[in-house]
Motif scaffolding. Sequence first.
Motif, PDB file in Angstrom:
ATOM      1  N   PHE A 163     -15.344  -4.855 -14.650  1.00 18.30           N
ATOM      2  CA  PHE A 163     -14.868  -5.214 -15.987  1.00 18.30           C
ATOM      3  C   PHE A 163     -15.527  -4.333 -17.039  1.00 18.30           C
ATOM      4  CE2 PHE A 163     -14.336  -9.029 -13.435  1.00 18.30           C
ATOM      5  CZ  PHE A 163     -13.014  -9.344 -13.698  1.00 18.30           C
ATOM      6  N   ALA A 164     -15.413  -3.030 -16.856  1.00 16.75           N
ATOM      7  CA  ALA A 164     -15.964  -2.086 -17.819  1.00 16.75           C
ATOM      8  C   ALA A 164     -15.090  -2.062 -19.061  1.00 16.75           C
ATOM      9  CB  ALA A 164     -16.051  -0.693 -17.197  1.00 16.75           C
ATOM     10  N   PRO A 165     -15.598  -1.515 -20.165  1.00 13.40           N
ATOM     11  CA  PRO A 165     -14.791  -1.426 -21.384  1.00 13.40           C
ATOM     12  C   PRO A 165     -13.495  -0.670 -21.144  1.00 13.40           C
ATOM     13  CG  PRO A 165     -17.085  -0.934 -21.857  1.00 13.40           C
ATOM     14  CD  PRO A 165     -16.962  -1.017 -20.362  1.00 13.40           C
ATOM     15  N   GLU A 166     -12.497  -0.918 -21.987  1.00 10.51           N
ATOM     16  CA  GLU A 166     -11.199  -0.258 -21.874  1.00 10.51           C
ATOM     17  C   GLU A 166     -11.358   1.254 -21.922  1.00 10.51           C
ATOM     18  OE1 GLU A 166      -8.409  -1.669 -24.656  1.00 10.51           O
ATOM     19  OE2 GLU A 166      -8.565  -3.760 -24.038  1.00 10.51           O
ATOM     20  N   GLY A 167     -10.493   1.928 -21.180  1.00  9.78           N
ATOM     21  CA  GLY A 167     -10.553   3.376 -21.124  1.00  9.78           C
ATOM     22  C   GLY A 167     -11.262   3.889 -19.893  1.00  9.78           C
ATOM     23  N   ARG A 168     -11.997   2.993 -19.173  1.00  9.20           N
ATOM     24  CA  ARG A 168     -12.644   3.395 -17.947  1.00  9.20           C
ATOM     25  C   ARG A 168     -11.638   3.350 -16.804  1.00  9.20           C
ATOM     26  NH1 ARG A 168     -18.234   2.499 -18.341  1.00  9.20           N
ATOM     27  NH2 ARG A 168     -18.399   3.370 -16.252  1.00  9.20           N
ATOM     28  N   THR A 169     -11.901   4.088 -15.736  1.00  6.52           N
ATOM     29  CA  THR A 169     -10.975   4.159 -14.621  1.00  6.52           C
ATOM     30  C   THR A 169     -11.212   3.027 -13.625  1.00  6.52           C
ATOM     31  OG1 THR A 169     -12.501   5.634 -13.460  1.00  6.52           O
ATOM     32  CG2 THR A 169     -10.823   6.659 -14.842  1.00  6.52           C
ATOM     33  N   LEU A 170     -10.380   3.010 -12.586  1.00  2.59           N
ATOM     34  CA  LEU A 170     -10.518   2.038 -11.518  1.00  2.59           C
ATOM     35  C   LEU A 170     -11.923   2.091 -10.931  1.00  2.59           C
ATOM     36  CD1 LEU A 170      -9.006   0.119  -9.404  1.00  2.59           C
ATOM     37  CD2 LEU A 170      -8.723   2.205  -8.060  1.00  2.59           C
ATOM     38  N   ALA A 171     -12.548   0.930 -10.789  1.00  2.00           N
ATOM     39  CA  ALA A 171     -13.894   0.868 -10.221  1.00  2.00           C
ATOM     40  C   ALA A 171     -13.800   0.872  -8.704  1.00  2.00           C
ATOM     41  CB  ALA A 171     -14.612  -0.387 -10.709  1.00  2.00           C
ATOM     42  N   ASP A 183      -8.337  11.284   2.322  1.00  2.00           N
ATOM     43  CA  ASP A 183      -6.935  11.445   1.928  1.00  2.00           C
ATOM     44  C   ASP A 183      -6.303  10.086   1.624  1.00  2.00           C
ATOM     45  OD1 ASP A 183      -4.505  13.137   1.658  1.00  2.00           O
ATOM     46  OD2 ASP A 183      -3.834  11.918   3.340  1.00  2.00           O
ATOM     47  N   MET A 184      -6.566   9.092   2.457  1.00  2.00           N
ATOM     48  CA  MET A 184      -5.990   7.777   2.219  1.00  2.00           C
ATOM     49  C   MET A 184      -6.564   7.152   0.949  1.00  2.00           C
ATOM     50  SD  MET A 184      -5.654   4.466   4.716  1.00  2.00           S
ATOM     51  CE  MET A 184      -7.406   4.234   4.900  1.00  2.00           C
ATOM     52  N   THR A 185      -7.860   7.323   0.727  1.00  2.00           N
ATOM     53  CA  THR A 185      -8.483   6.770  -0.474  1.00  2.00           C
ATOM     54  C   THR A 185      -7.887   7.388  -1.725  1.00  2.00           C
ATOM     55  OG1 THR A 185     -10.554   6.417   0.750  1.00  2.00           O
ATOM     56  CG2 THR A 185     -10.663   6.354  -1.657  1.00  2.00           C
ATOM     57  N   ARG A 186      -7.722   8.689  -1.720  1.00  2.00           N
ATOM     58  CA  ARG A 186      -7.130   9.363  -2.878  1.00  2.00           C
ATOM     59  C   ARG A 186      -5.681   8.937  -3.097  1.00  2.00           C
ATOM     60  NH1 ARG A 186      -9.893  15.330  -1.818  1.00  2.00           N
ATOM     61  NH2 ARG A 186     -11.679  15.006  -3.206  1.00  2.00           N
ATOM     62  N   PHE A 187      -4.978   8.625  -2.025  1.00  2.00           N
ATOM     63  CA  PHE A 187      -3.618   8.120  -2.145  1.00  2.00           C
ATOM     64  C   PHE A 187      -3.604   6.720  -2.766  1.00  2.00           C
ATOM     65  CE2 PHE A 187      -0.364   5.367  -0.242  1.00  2.00           C
ATOM     66  CZ  PHE A 187       0.791   5.984  -0.696  1.00  2.00           C
ATOM     67  N   LEU A 188      -4.589   5.895  -2.394  1.00  2.00           N
ATOM     68  CA  LEU A 188      -4.615   4.505  -2.845  1.00  2.00           C
ATOM     69  C   LEU A 188      -5.090   4.334  -4.285  1.00  2.00           C
ATOM     70  CD1 LEU A 188      -6.022   2.690   0.318  1.00  2.00           C
ATOM     71  CD2 LEU A 188      -3.701   2.563  -0.593  1.00  2.00           C
ATOM     72  N   LEU A 189      -5.937   5.225  -4.769  1.00  2.00           N
ATOM     73  CA  LEU A 189      -6.494   5.062  -6.113  1.00  2.00           C
ATOM     74  C   LEU A 189      -5.418   4.907  -7.183  1.00  2.00           C
ATOM     75  CD1 LEU A 189      -9.567   7.491  -6.056  1.00  2.00           C
ATOM     76  CD2 LEU A 189      -9.577   5.001  -5.952  1.00  2.00           C
ATOM     77  N   PRO A 190      -4.475   5.837  -7.303  1.00  2.00           N
ATOM     78  CA  PRO A 190      -3.424   5.655  -8.319  1.00  2.00           C
ATOM     79  C   PRO A 190      -2.506   4.481  -8.002  1.00  2.00           C
ATOM     80  CG  PRO A 190      -2.962   7.593  -6.971  1.00  2.00           C
ATOM     81  CD  PRO A 190      -4.340   7.147  -6.625  1.00  2.00           C
ATOM     82  N   ALA A 191      -2.307   4.197  -6.711  1.00  2.00           N
ATOM     83  CA  ALA A 191      -1.451   3.065  -6.339  1.00  2.00           C
ATOM     84  C   ALA A 191      -2.065   1.750  -6.800  1.00  2.00           C
ATOM     85  CB  ALA A 191      -1.227   3.054  -4.826  1.00  2.00           C
ATOM     86  N   TYR A 192      -3.376   1.617  -6.635  1.00  2.00           N
ATOM     87  CA  TYR A 192      -4.075   0.412  -7.100  1.00  2.00           C
ATOM     88  C   TYR A 192      -3.997   0.291  -8.616  1.00  2.00           C
ATOM     89  CZ  TYR A 192      -6.339  -1.655  -3.008  1.00  2.00           C
ATOM     90  OH  TYR A 192      -6.584  -2.330  -1.847  1.00  2.00           O
ATOM     91  N   GLN A 193      -4.159   1.420  -9.301  1.00  2.00           N
ATOM     92  CA  GLN A 193      -4.103   1.385 -10.763  1.00  2.00           C
ATOM     93  C   GLN A 193      -2.718   0.989 -11.252  1.00  2.00           C
ATOM     94  OE1 GLN A 193      -5.906   5.417 -11.347  1.00  2.00           O
ATOM     95  NE2 GLN A 193      -7.211   4.360 -12.799  1.00  2.00           N
ATOM     96  N   GLU A 194      -1.684   1.497 -10.594  1.00  2.00           N
ATOM     97  CA  GLU A 194      -0.317   1.147 -10.986  1.00  2.00           C
ATOM     98  C   GLU A 194      -0.042  -0.343 -10.789  1.00  2.00           C
ATOM     99  OE1 GLU A 194       2.293   3.631  -8.786  1.00  2.00           O
ATOM    100  OE2 GLU A 194       1.572   5.498  -9.709  1.00  2.00           O
ATOM    101  N   GLU A 195      -0.699  -0.938  -9.802  1.00  2.00           N
ATOM    102  CA  GLU A 195      -0.530  -2.365  -9.550  1.00  2.00           C
ATOM    103  C   GLU A 195      -1.390  -3.217 -10.472  1.00  2.00           C
ATOM    104  OE1 GLU A 195       1.393  -4.340  -7.401  1.00  2.00           O
ATOM    105  OE2 GLU A 195       2.541  -2.485  -7.459  1.00  2.00           O
TER     106      GLU A 195
END
Length: 288
Positions: free
Chosen positions: A160-168, A231-243
């Motif tokens: 729960f970092a301040p807004e503007g931070r990326t997926l933890a 490779d799988m982790t890098r694929f999942l990072l944006p997918a998690y953020q989109e969700e």
Amino acid sequence: MGTREQTRLKVVLVTGPSGAGRTTAINVLEDLGYEAIDNLPFSLLPGVVDSAPGDRPLALGLDSRNRDFSPTALLDAISLIAQRQDVELSVLYMDARAEVLLRRFSETRRRHPMAPAESPEIGVRRELTLMAEIRERADILLDTSDMNVHQAREEIENIFAPEGRTLAVSIQSFSYKRGVPYAADLVFDCRFLNNPYWVPELRGLDGRDTPVQNHVKGDSRFDAFFDKVLDMTRFLLPAYQEEGKSHLSIAFGCTGGQHRSVTLAETLAKALAEDAPQVSIRHRELQG
């Protein structure tokens, strides 16, 4: 209900069994700028959300100690808030294994709120059963069984970092002898790799030491395994953020949690430094 045309009110409902760290979570969120209200009666919940000014996120602590608590009432309250178009809701469930909760109550010599006239063991079992449905509904599950209060605080701050931070992203190593960390999203078994334990001069070192890392990475299967994980982790990072997810937990396990799993955790954390700047790392067996 009122409306907020400009921005959605961010609301975090913090719940979980007694002794798992709910109070710590509320305090951390308050330090992060949330307006925090603990032990709020369910009957007041809709009014509090509706009257919040919207210029600060809201953290609400709710658990079995609330005088009008029932699993159905809490689930209904969550559904009611989740349906609102002017609210962004997250449910944080602070969790811990039954034996850990029992130990924490034994250390403090407190009576368990679910069994004030009985043993803490009965209270722990009763509350975990009562909270089971709510645990399933949670958006974020944080298992504090193997964390001290400082480590729990760090994990909550990362999520729960301040807004503007990326997926933890949290990465941890563990020993299968002590069990799999069940709150992890991804678990990788690296017991097939070269084991430094059988090399006398490496046995007393751990996966943070260069000689150990070189030994593990010397396995002909290491590069292919690590490349696939990365490779799988890098694929999942944006997918998690989109969700709309705020946290991804990755765990590596080996026999003792000292060499191979630590090496993998350290290597992945370093590789993700540019992809996910908000990365935390824990070595469960090394940190006690």
